[in-house]
Scaffold this motif. Structure first.
Motif, PDB file in Angstrom:
ATOM      1  N   GLU A 204       0.818  -1.207   0.000  1.00 31.73           N
ATOM      2  CA  GLU A 204       0.000   0.000   0.000  1.00 31.73           C
ATOM      3  C   GLU A 204       0.858   1.266   0.000  1.00 31.73           C
ATOM      4  OE1 GLU A 204      -2.569  -0.267   3.312  1.00 31.73           O
ATOM      5  OE2 GLU A 204      -3.720  -1.978   2.521  1.00 31.73           O
ATOM      6  N   ILE A 205       2.082   1.168   0.469  1.00 27.74           N
ATOM      7  CA  ILE A 205       2.982   2.326   0.447  1.00 27.74           C
ATOM      8  C   ILE A 205       3.492   2.520  -0.981  1.00 27.74           C
ATOM      9  CG2 ILE A 205       5.102   3.314   1.398  1.00 27.74           C
ATOM     10  CD1 ILE A 205       4.676   1.510   3.837  1.00 27.74           C
ATOM     11  N   PRO A 206       3.329   3.660  -1.576  1.00 32.09           N
ATOM     12  CA  PRO A 206       3.756   3.841  -2.966  1.00 32.09           C
ATOM     13  C   PRO A 206       5.278   3.844  -3.086  1.00 32.09           C
ATOM     14  CG  PRO A 206       2.964   5.917  -2.062  1.00 32.09           C
ATOM     15  CD  PRO A 206       2.674   4.868  -1.036  1.00 32.09           C
ATOM     16  N   LYS A 207       5.762   3.238  -4.195  1.00 35.00           N
ATOM     17  CA  LYS A 207       7.188   3.177  -4.525  1.00 35.00           C
ATOM     18  C   LYS A 207       8.025   2.582  -3.381  1.00 35.00           C
ATOM     19  CE  LYS A 207       7.054   7.107  -7.678  1.00 35.00           C
ATOM     20  NZ  LYS A 207       7.645   8.431  -8.019  1.00 35.00           N
ATOM     21  N   MET A 208       7.524   1.524  -2.766  1.00 39.04           N
ATOM     22  CA  MET A 208       8.258   0.887  -1.674  1.00 39.04           C
ATOM     23  C   MET A 208       9.455   0.108  -2.200  1.00 39.04           C
ATOM     24  SD  MET A 208       8.278   0.699   1.548  1.00 39.04           S
ATOM     25  CE  MET A 208       9.193  -0.224   2.777  1.00 39.04           C
ATOM     26  N   LEU A 209       9.330  -0.510  -3.363  1.00 40.81           N
ATOM     27  CA  LEU A 209      10.448  -1.229  -3.954  1.00 40.81           C
ATOM     28  C   LEU A 209      11.553  -0.280  -4.374  1.00 40.81           C
ATOM     29  CD1 LEU A 209      11.647  -3.914  -4.954  1.00 40.81           C
ATOM     30  CD2 LEU A 209      10.439  -3.544  -7.106  1.00 40.81           C
ATOM     31  N   GLU A 210      11.171   0.845  -4.961  1.00 40.51           N
ATOM     32  CA  GLU A 210      12.179   1.825  -5.381  1.00 40.51           C
ATOM     33  C   GLU A 210      12.863   2.455  -4.180  1.00 40.51           C
ATOM     34  OE1 GLU A 210      12.476   5.714  -8.384  1.00 40.51           O
ATOM     35  OE2 GLU A 210      10.556   4.687  -8.017  1.00 40.51           O
ATOM     36  N   TYR A 211      12.130   2.647  -3.090  1.00 43.56           N
ATOM     37  CA  TYR A 211      12.747   3.180  -1.887  1.00 43.56           C
ATOM     38  C   TYR A 211      13.720   2.186  -1.252  1.00 43.56           C
ATOM     39  CZ  TYR A 211      13.220   4.344   3.058  1.00 43.56           C
ATOM     40  OH  TYR A 211      13.723   4.593   4.306  1.00 43.56           O
ATOM     41  N   SER A 212      13.382   0.879  -1.309  1.00 45.37           N
ATOM     42  CA  SER A 212      14.207  -0.133  -0.639  1.00 45.37           C
ATOM     43  C   SER A 212      15.435  -0.500  -1.447  1.00 45.37           C
ATOM     44  CB  SER A 212      13.377  -1.390  -0.367  1.00 45.37           C
ATOM     45  OG  SER A 212      12.262  -1.088   0.444  1.00 45.37           O
ATOM     46  N   THR A 213      15.322  -0.509  -2.792  1.00 49.68           N
ATOM     47  CA  THR A 213      16.432  -0.981  -3.629  1.00 49.68           C
ATOM     48  C   THR A 213      17.022   0.095  -4.524  1.00 49.68           C
ATOM     49  OG1 THR A 213      14.893  -1.685  -5.358  1.00 49.68           O
ATOM     50  CG2 THR A 213      15.449  -3.292  -3.643  1.00 49.68           C
ATOM     51  N   GLY A 214      16.271   1.164  -4.834  1.00 53.75           N
ATOM     52  CA  GLY A 214      16.744   2.163  -5.775  1.00 53.75           C
ATOM     53  C   GLY A 214      16.387   1.841  -7.211  1.00 53.75           C
ATOM     54  N   PHE A 215      15.669   0.755  -7.461  1.00 54.59           N
ATOM     55  CA  PHE A 215      15.280   0.345  -8.805  1.00 54.59           C
ATOM     56  C   PHE A 215      13.759   0.177  -8.849  1.00 54.59           C
ATOM     57  CE2 PHE A 215      19.593  -1.253  -8.272  1.00 54.59           C
ATOM     58  CZ  PHE A 215      20.224  -0.790  -9.424  1.00 54.59           C
ATOM     59  N   THR A 216      13.223   0.427 -10.033  1.00 57.43           N
ATOM     60  CA  THR A 216      11.814   0.117 -10.247  1.00 57.43           C
ATOM     61  C   THR A 216      11.661  -1.377 -10.505  1.00 57.43           C
ATOM     62  OG1 THR A 216      12.039   0.585 -12.607  1.00 57.43           O
ATOM     63  CG2 THR A 216      11.374   2.419 -11.175  1.00 57.43           C
ATOM     64  N   TYR A 217      10.419  -1.826 -10.618  1.00 56.64           N
ATOM     65  CA  TYR A 217      10.192  -3.258 -10.810  1.00 56.64           C
ATOM     66  C   TYR A 217      10.721  -3.729 -12.160  1.00 56.64           C
ATOM     67  CZ  TYR A 217       7.764  -7.737 -10.740  1.00 56.64           C
ATOM     68  OH  TYR A 217       7.482  -9.076 -10.749  1.00 56.64           O
ATOM     69  N   ASP A 218      10.581  -2.907 -13.215  1.00 58.74           N
ATOM     70  CA  ASP A 218      11.100  -3.295 -14.538  1.00 58.74           C
ATOM     71  C   ASP A 218      12.629  -3.309 -14.535  1.00 58.74           C
ATOM     72  OD1 ASP A 218       8.518  -3.505 -15.449  1.00 58.74           O
ATOM     73  OD2 ASP A 218       8.448  -1.407 -16.136  1.00 58.74           O
ATOM     74  N   ARG A 219      13.230  -2.296 -13.940  1.00 58.41           N
ATOM     75  CA  ARG A 219      14.694  -2.272 -13.861  1.00 58.41           C
ATOM     76  C   ARG A 219      15.212  -3.436 -13.003  1.00 58.41           C
ATOM     77  NH1 ARG A 219      17.144   2.563 -15.417  1.00 58.41           N
ATOM     78  NH2 ARG A 219      15.987   3.322 -17.236  1.00 58.41           N
ATOM     79  N   PHE A 220      14.468  -3.815 -11.979  1.00 58.88           N
ATOM     80  CA  PHE A 220      14.879  -4.948 -11.153  1.00 58.88           C
ATOM     81  C   PHE A 220      14.875  -6.242 -11.962  1.00 58.88           C
ATOM     82  CE2 PHE A 220      13.956  -8.450  -8.266  1.00 58.88           C
ATOM     83  CZ  PHE A 220      14.935  -8.287  -7.291  1.00 58.88           C
ATOM     84  N   ASN A 221      13.861  -6.432 -12.828  1.00 61.48           N
ATOM     85  CA  ASN A 221      13.821  -7.624 -13.685  1.00 61.48           C
ATOM     86  C   ASN A 221      14.959  -7.607 -14.702  1.00 61.48           C
ATOM     87  OD1 ASN A 221      11.549  -8.681 -12.391  1.00 61.48           O
ATOM     88  ND2 ASN A 221      10.148  -7.521 -13.709  1.00 61.48           N
ATOM     89  N   GLN A 222      15.300  -6.423 -15.229  1.00 63.94           N
ATOM     90  CA  GLN A 222      16.445  -6.339 -16.145  1.00 63.94           C
ATOM     91  C   GLN A 222      17.747  -6.677 -15.427  1.00 63.94           C
ATOM     92  OE1 GLN A 222      16.390  -2.431 -17.869  1.00 63.94           O
ATOM     93  NE2 GLN A 222      14.427  -2.740 -18.948  1.00 63.94           N
ATOM     94  N   LEU A 223      17.850  -6.267 -14.204  1.00 61.90           N
ATOM     95  CA  LEU A 223      19.041  -6.605 -13.420  1.00 61.90           C
ATOM     96  C   LEU A 223      19.118  -8.109 -13.161  1.00 61.90           C
ATOM     97  CD1 LEU A 223      21.402  -5.051 -12.092  1.00 61.90           C
ATOM     98  CD2 LEU A 223      20.086  -5.035  -9.980  1.00 61.90           C
ATOM     99  N   CYS A 224      17.963  -8.758 -13.010  1.00 56.36           N
ATOM    100  CA  CYS A 224      17.959 -10.214 -12.821  1.00 56.36           C
ATOM    101  C   CYS A 224      18.482 -10.936 -14.062  1.00 56.36           C
ATOM    102  CB  CYS A 224      16.546 -10.692 -12.491  1.00 56.36           C
ATOM    103  SG  CYS A 224      15.947 -10.187 -10.864  1.00 56.36           S
ATOM    104  N   THR A 225      18.123 -10.449 -15.262  1.00 57.22           N
ATOM    105  CA  THR A 225      18.641 -11.065 -16.488  1.00 57.22           C
ATOM    106  C   THR A 225      20.144 -10.884 -16.607  1.00 57.22           C
ATOM    107  OG1 THR A 225      18.087  -9.027 -17.683  1.00 57.22           O
ATOM    108  CG2 THR A 225      16.464 -10.801 -17.702  1.00 57.22           C
ATOM    109  N   ILE A 226      20.675  -9.761 -16.147  1.00 55.59           N
ATOM    110  CA  ILE A 226      22.124  -9.531 -16.191  1.00 55.59           C
ATOM    111  C   ILE A 226      22.844 -10.536 -15.301  1.00 55.59           C
ATOM    112  CG2 ILE A 226      23.947  -7.897 -15.590  1.00 55.59           C
ATOM    113  CD1 ILE A 226      22.036  -5.645 -16.405  1.00 55.59           C
TER     114      ILE A 226
END
Length: 332
Positions: A204-226
């Protein structure tokens, strides 16, 4: 030192590891000098007479294993072992026990019906027969008196045996119930969900993933492929590219996407390992192992990426500067 269980027909022996399955622990008998009453009570509960357990040497040679206590060990509630069930004759013979007890016999006396009027010749006719109690097929002679135990005593003995068996079964059931509760508690702890990127993204907290990691959800998935791990939570990981210094069941059960999330949260906000271990439902030692292994793996993968592009690519992308022409009125 050899340790053998003195409880009934128990075969727990320190010389045979097969008999110690299930982490059997031996507890010595109480000292007869300081705890004589408790020592005699243990002997009675084990079903052994004083001839088989020497009271003077009980402290050194007599033990009772943890199988025969209610909680697996002497406790204030149950300080004594469970009462041993009497062994049948068949098991005694199989275990090399003593010989069979002697058979009961009854004394039969036959007298003539003519009591006082019988002569000396008639008195000589009085005979005493010794008949085996097992020969019940033949009918008893008239006037014989059988010396048998009353049926009431036999019924009371049977009732006592049934009560003892019932109490032993109740104790066994209570032990099984406690073990089932302990296993249920372990299963409930194992079923606890770990923290995943999807939980942070759908919070419910907006942009909680970006606050915790510094990446959005799409960028996080791209980082997983790397890093060569699944970029989708529904796909399963077959090959693990990391080399863990200490691999345990918590590392194997934790998904690689959650492990990457754990490392990025540590690098982004510099959170404590104990706090992260509590949030991801792992131990502190497992958290340290995951963080160190991922740091080495990230250095190997990201170190191969070029920071500065090649000179030829710079020439292709950069535009050539145009020649600046002077104003015609300013020509000399």
């Amino acid at each position: 030192m050899v340790k053998r269980c003195a409880y009934g027909v128990c075969k727990s022996d320190s010389r045979y590891p097969k008999s110690l399955a299930g982490r059997v622990v031996f507890f010595p008998f109480p000292k007869p000098k300081t705890q004589q009453e408790r020592c005699l009570r243990w002997i009675k509960q084990c079903g052994r007479p004083h001839s088989q357990l020497n009271v003077t040497k009980i402290n050194k040679h007599a033990y009772v294993c943890s199988k025969h206590f209610v909680n697996g060990q002497p406790t204030p509630e149950y300080p004594d072992p469970v009462l041993a069930v009497q062994v049948s004759n068949q098991t005694r013979e199989q275990l090399g026990g003593c010989r069979k007890p002697p058979q009961k016999r009854c004394r039969l006396s036959v007298q003539d019906a003519s009591g006082s009027t019988s002569s000396t010749d008639d008195a000589d006719e009085t005979q005493q027969y010794i008949v085996d109690s097992e020969s019940t097929e033949q009918p008893p002679l008239p006037g014989c008196q059988l010396e048998r135990e009353p049926e009431e005593e036999q019924s009371t003995e049977k009732e006592k045996k049934l009560e003892e068996e019932n109490n032993n079964m109740k104790l066994k059931l209570s032990l099984k119930e406690t073990e089932i509760e302990r296993l249920k508690a372990q299963i409930s702890t194992l079923k606890k969900k770990t923290l995943t990127p999807e939980l942070l993204e759908s919070s419910e907290i907006p942009k909680m993933l970006e606050y915790s990691t510094g990446f959005t959800y799409d960028r996080f998935n791209q980082l997983c492929t790397i890093f060569g791990i699944p970029n989708d939570p529904h796909t399963t990981q077959i090959n693990v590219p990391l080399n863990y210094k200490r691999n345990d069941w918590q590392v194997a059960e934790m998904p690689l996407r959650s492990q990457l999330l754990f490392v990025l949260m540590k690098l982004r906000n510099n959170e404590d390992l104990k706090n992260l271990a509590f949030r991801f439902n792992i131990t502190t030692q497992t958290a340290s192992t995951i963080f160190n292994s991922w740091i080495h793996y990230m250095f190997d993968v990201l170190g191969e990426l070029p920071i500065w592009p090649h000179m030829m690519s710079l020439h292709k992308t950069c535009q050539k500067p145009t020649k600046q022409t002077t104003h015609p009125h300013l020509q000399y």
